[in-house]
Design a protein around this motif. Structure first.
Motif, PDB file in Angstrom:
ATOM      1  N   GLU A 126       0.844  -1.193   0.000  1.00 60.73           N
ATOM      2  CA  GLU A 126       0.000   0.000   0.000  1.00 60.73           C
ATOM      3  C   GLU A 126       0.883   1.248   0.000  1.00 60.73           C
ATOM      4  O   GLU A 126       1.982   1.244   0.550  1.00 60.73           O
ATOM      5  N   SER A 127       0.394   2.285  -0.634  1.00 64.03           N
ATOM      6  CA  SER A 127       1.148   3.534  -0.682  1.00 64.03           C
ATOM      7  C   SER A 127       0.193   4.715  -0.626  1.00 64.03           C
ATOM      8  O   SER A 127      -1.021   4.562  -0.822  1.00 64.03           O
ATOM      9  N   HIS A 128       0.755   5.894  -0.363  1.00 62.67           N
ATOM     10  CA  HIS A 128      -0.067   7.099  -0.409  1.00 62.67           C
ATOM     11  C   HIS A 128       0.750   8.232  -1.012  1.00 62.67           C
ATOM     12  O   HIS A 128       1.984   8.207  -1.012  1.00 62.67           O
ATOM     13  N   TYR A 129       0.031   9.222  -1.543  1.00 60.60           N
ATOM     14  CA  TYR A 129       0.669  10.380  -2.152  1.00 60.60           C
ATOM     15  C   TYR A 129       1.070  11.374  -1.062  1.00 60.60           C
ATOM     16  O   TYR A 129       0.232  11.810  -0.271  1.00 60.60           O
ATOM     17  N   PHE A 130       2.339  11.731  -1.066  1.00 61.04           N
ATOM     18  CA  PHE A 130       2.851  12.688  -0.084  1.00 61.04           C
ATOM     19  C   PHE A 130       3.172  13.996  -0.800  1.00 61.04           C
ATOM     20  O   PHE A 130       4.006  14.034  -1.707  1.00 61.04           O
ATOM     21  N   PRO A 131       2.515  15.100  -0.427  1.00 63.49           N
ATOM     22  CA  PRO A 131       2.782  16.400  -1.075  1.00 63.49           C
ATOM     23  C   PRO A 131       4.096  16.995  -0.575  1.00 63.49           C
ATOM     24  O   PRO A 131       4.216  17.335   0.608  1.00 63.49           O
ATOM     25  N   LYS A 132       5.055  17.143  -1.457  1.00 64.86           N
ATOM     26  CA  LYS A 132       6.400  17.568  -1.055  1.00 64.86           C
ATOM     27  C   LYS A 132       6.506  19.078  -0.860  1.00 64.86           C
ATOM     28  O   LYS A 132       7.385  19.546  -0.146  1.00 64.86           O
ATOM     29  N   ASN A 133       5.631  19.852  -1.514  1.00 64.42           N
ATOM     30  CA  ASN A 133       5.764  21.316  -1.449  1.00 64.42           C
ATOM     31  C   ASN A 133       4.496  21.989  -0.937  1.00 64.42           C
ATOM     32  O   ASN A 133       4.178  23.125  -1.319  1.00 64.42           O
ATOM     33  N   ILE A 134       3.756  21.300  -0.083  1.00 65.32           N
ATOM     34  CA  ILE A 134       2.475  21.843   0.391  1.00 65.32           C
ATOM     35  C   ILE A 134       2.658  23.130   1.181  1.00 65.32           C
ATOM     36  O   ILE A 134       1.752  23.976   1.247  1.00 65.32           O
ATOM     37  N   ASP A 135       3.850  23.333   1.765  1.00 64.54           N
ATOM     38  CA  ASP A 135       4.090  24.537   2.555  1.00 64.54           C
ATOM     39  C   ASP A 135       4.154  25.803   1.696  1.00 64.54           C
ATOM     40  O   ASP A 135       4.134  26.919   2.215  1.00 64.54           O
ATOM     41  N   GLN A 136       4.202  25.635   0.365  1.00 65.00           N
ATOM     42  CA  GLN A 136       4.225  26.791  -0.534  1.00 65.00           C
ATOM     43  C   GLN A 136       2.830  27.401  -0.732  1.00 65.00           C
ATOM     44  O   GLN A 136       2.701  28.473  -1.313  1.00 65.00           O
ATOM     45  N   PHE A 137       1.801  26.689  -0.270  1.00 64.64           N
ATOM     46  CA  PHE A 137       0.427  27.143  -0.487  1.00 64.64           C
ATOM     47  C   PHE A 137      -0.130  27.762   0.797  1.00 64.64           C
ATOM     48  O   PHE A 137       0.069  27.244   1.896  1.00 64.64           O
ATOM     49  N   ASN A 138      -0.849  28.851   0.615  1.00 64.19           N
ATOM     50  CA  ASN A 138      -1.418  29.584   1.745  1.00 64.19           C
ATOM     51  C   ASN A 138      -2.865  29.133   1.956  1.00 64.19           C
ATOM     52  O   ASN A 138      -3.715  29.318   1.079  1.00 64.19           O
ATOM     53  N   THR A 139      -3.147  28.551   3.108  1.00 67.53           N
ATOM     54  CA  THR A 139      -4.488  28.013   3.360  1.00 67.53           C
ATOM     55  C   THR A 139      -5.544  29.106   3.522  1.00 67.53           C
ATOM     56  O   THR A 139      -6.737  28.813   3.555  1.00 67.53           O
ATOM     57  N   THR A 140      -5.109  30.367   3.650  1.00 68.07           N
ATOM     58  CA  THR A 140      -6.086  31.459   3.749  1.00 68.07           C
ATOM     59  C   THR A 140      -6.496  31.989   2.371  1.00 68.07           C
ATOM     60  O   THR A 140      -7.422  32.797   2.259  1.00 68.07           O
ATOM     61  N   GLU A 141      -5.801  31.539   1.323  1.00 61.28           N
ATOM     62  CA  GLU A 141      -6.115  31.970  -0.044  1.00 61.28           C
ATOM     63  C   GLU A 141      -7.210  31.088  -0.642  1.00 61.28           C
ATOM     64  O   GLU A 141      -7.498  29.988  -0.173  1.00 61.28           O
ATOM     65  N   ARG A 142      -7.818  31.584  -1.734  1.00 60.58           N
ATOM     66  CA  ARG A 142      -8.793  30.823  -2.513  1.00 60.58           C
ATOM     67  C   ARG A 142      -8.073  30.279  -3.750  1.00 60.58           C
ATOM     68  O   ARG A 142      -7.216  30.963  -4.325  1.00 60.58           O
ATOM     69  N   TYR A 143      -8.448  29.065  -4.178  1.00 58.00           N
ATOM     70  CA  TYR A 143      -7.741  28.438  -5.286  1.00 58.00           C
ATOM     71  C   TYR A 143      -8.704  27.814  -6.315  1.00 58.00           C
ATOM     72  O   TYR A 143      -9.700  27.177  -5.943  1.00 58.00           O
ATOM     73  N   VAL A 144      -8.363  28.036  -7.583  1.00 58.57           N
ATOM     74  CA  VAL A 144      -8.966  27.281  -8.685  1.00 58.57           C
ATOM     75  C   VAL A 144      -7.999  26.152  -9.015  1.00 58.57           C
ATOM     76  O   VAL A 144      -6.791  26.371  -9.139  1.00 58.57           O
ATOM     77  N   VAL A 145      -8.525  24.946  -9.142  1.00 57.64           N
ATOM     78  CA  VAL A 145      -7.695  23.766  -9.392  1.00 57.64           C
ATOM     79  C   VAL A 145      -8.065  23.173 -10.738  1.00 57.64           C
ATOM     80  O   VAL A 145      -9.243  22.930 -11.018  1.00 57.64           O
ATOM     81  N   PHE A 146      -7.060  22.974 -11.595  1.00 62.43           N
ATOM     82  CA  PHE A 146      -7.334  22.300 -12.865  1.00 62.43           C
ATOM     83  C   PHE A 146      -6.360  21.143 -13.050  1.00 62.43           C
ATOM     84  O   PHE A 146      -5.238  21.166 -12.536  1.00 62.43           O
TER      85      PHE A 146
END
Length: 313
Positions: free
Chosen positions: A201-221
């Motif tokens: 079993e494995s899972h996806y680990f986000p390596k650069n998640i600290d670059q994103f600001n959780t107070t911002e709004r995001y469009v994801v494509f």
């Protein structure tokens, strides 16, 4: 050609349309019968061949797993290469593999193996190719996504499967990839068909998640086989998604496509996130305001996988 999977393929129960399409699965059934025939190894054991593939069409985590196995084998001091059959619209995966591995990308997998042998590689890992009858693999790994699993369980075009789920019998190990969910039911299901098969079993680990600001709004494509796992990763990390835009897997973006996404994001006062696989297909000079999530596959009990590889190669 960009292909977007029909939604009914991933319904838990087959629909009337699935049953209507069942007669058209016959050519695939005939082809899969010949997959059972043992192939002669024309390479005379000159190189070890590992195939990482799937029976579910797209989005099972093959490419991240190939990179992970490549890294493990290199750490074990095996001279290792990766083979991916050349498809013009698979530029995204080819570039990621080329950046992270030693890649041979040719139109013919057999030719690629001979090139790898000529360069004195010990092992080649194939990204896809389980249904290629021209090669007798030494190890065959089959990948599933823990959200999509086997969809409605029917063969193409009635469902998303290249082979019936019973084909698990002929593979050496199963990899359940995705996010950190409880996979107990999937493991039990797999054991019903092959009680001795090794399951990782494995899972996806986000390596650069600290670059994103959780107070911002995001469009994801994204234009990937399974956008659900990508979105779930963002949500678990408290990314505020105000809109999602999905394209077919391996979609080839034009700048016009990207400008439309930017316009929607501007109207929503949001920033833009995509996947690394999508980002490599857009012009970074014109789109440096777009961010991408870089992920790594983390293997649960990785030491067991290392021991398994040591034992079987």
């Amino acid at each position: 050609m960009n292909f977007k999977k029909p939604r009914f393929w991933d319904y838990k129960k087959p629909t009337f349309l699935s049953y209507l399409l069942l007669p058209f699965t016959l050519p695939l059934i005939i082809n899969n019968f010949f997959l059972k025939l043992k192939k002669k190894d024309e390479f005379n054991n000159k190189i070890t061949k590992i195939c990482v593939g799937n029976i579910y069409v797209g989005g099972t985590g093959k490419t991240p797993l190939v990179i992970k196995i490549f890294q493990i084998l290199n750490q074990l001091n095996y001279k290792t290469a990766v083979i991916k059959k050349f498809y013009r619209n698979h530029f995204d995966e080819q570039k990621i593999l080329n950046n992270n591995t030693k890649l041979y990308c040719l139109k013919n997998r057999v030719t690629a193996v001979y090139e790898a042998i000529k360069d004195k590689n010990d092992i080649v890992i194939f990204d896809d190719g389980l249904q290629d009858r021209s090669i007798n693999y030494d190890l065959k790994f089959i990948c599933f996504n823990n959200i999509k699993w086997i969809g409605n369980g029917f063969l193409i075009p009635a469902g998303p499967l290249r082979e019936r789920v019973e084909s698990i019998l002929k593979y050496d190990a199963v990899f359940i990839n995705g996010n950190e969910n409880d996979n107990t039911n999937l493991r039990l299901f797999i054991r019903e068909y092959n009680k001795n098969i090794k399951i990782f079993e494995s899972h996806y680990f986000p390596k650069n998640i600290d670059q994103f600001n959780t107070t911002e709004r995001y469009v994801v494509f994204s234009g990937i086989g399974n956008p659900e796992s990508f979105l779930e990763t963002l949500v678990r990390n408290k990314i505020n998604i105000v809109k999602t835009i999905n394209f077919p897997d391996h979609f080839n973006y034009t700048q016009k496509d990207i400008d439309k996404i930017k316009l929607q994001a501007k109207k929503l006062n949001a920033k833009i996130i995509t996947t690394e696989k999508d980002y490599v297909k857009i012009n970074p000079d014109k789109n440096n305001d777009i961010m991408f999530l870089k992920i790594e596959l983390k293997i649960k009990n990785e030491e067991k996988l290392i021991d398994y590889l040591k034992l079987h190669i």
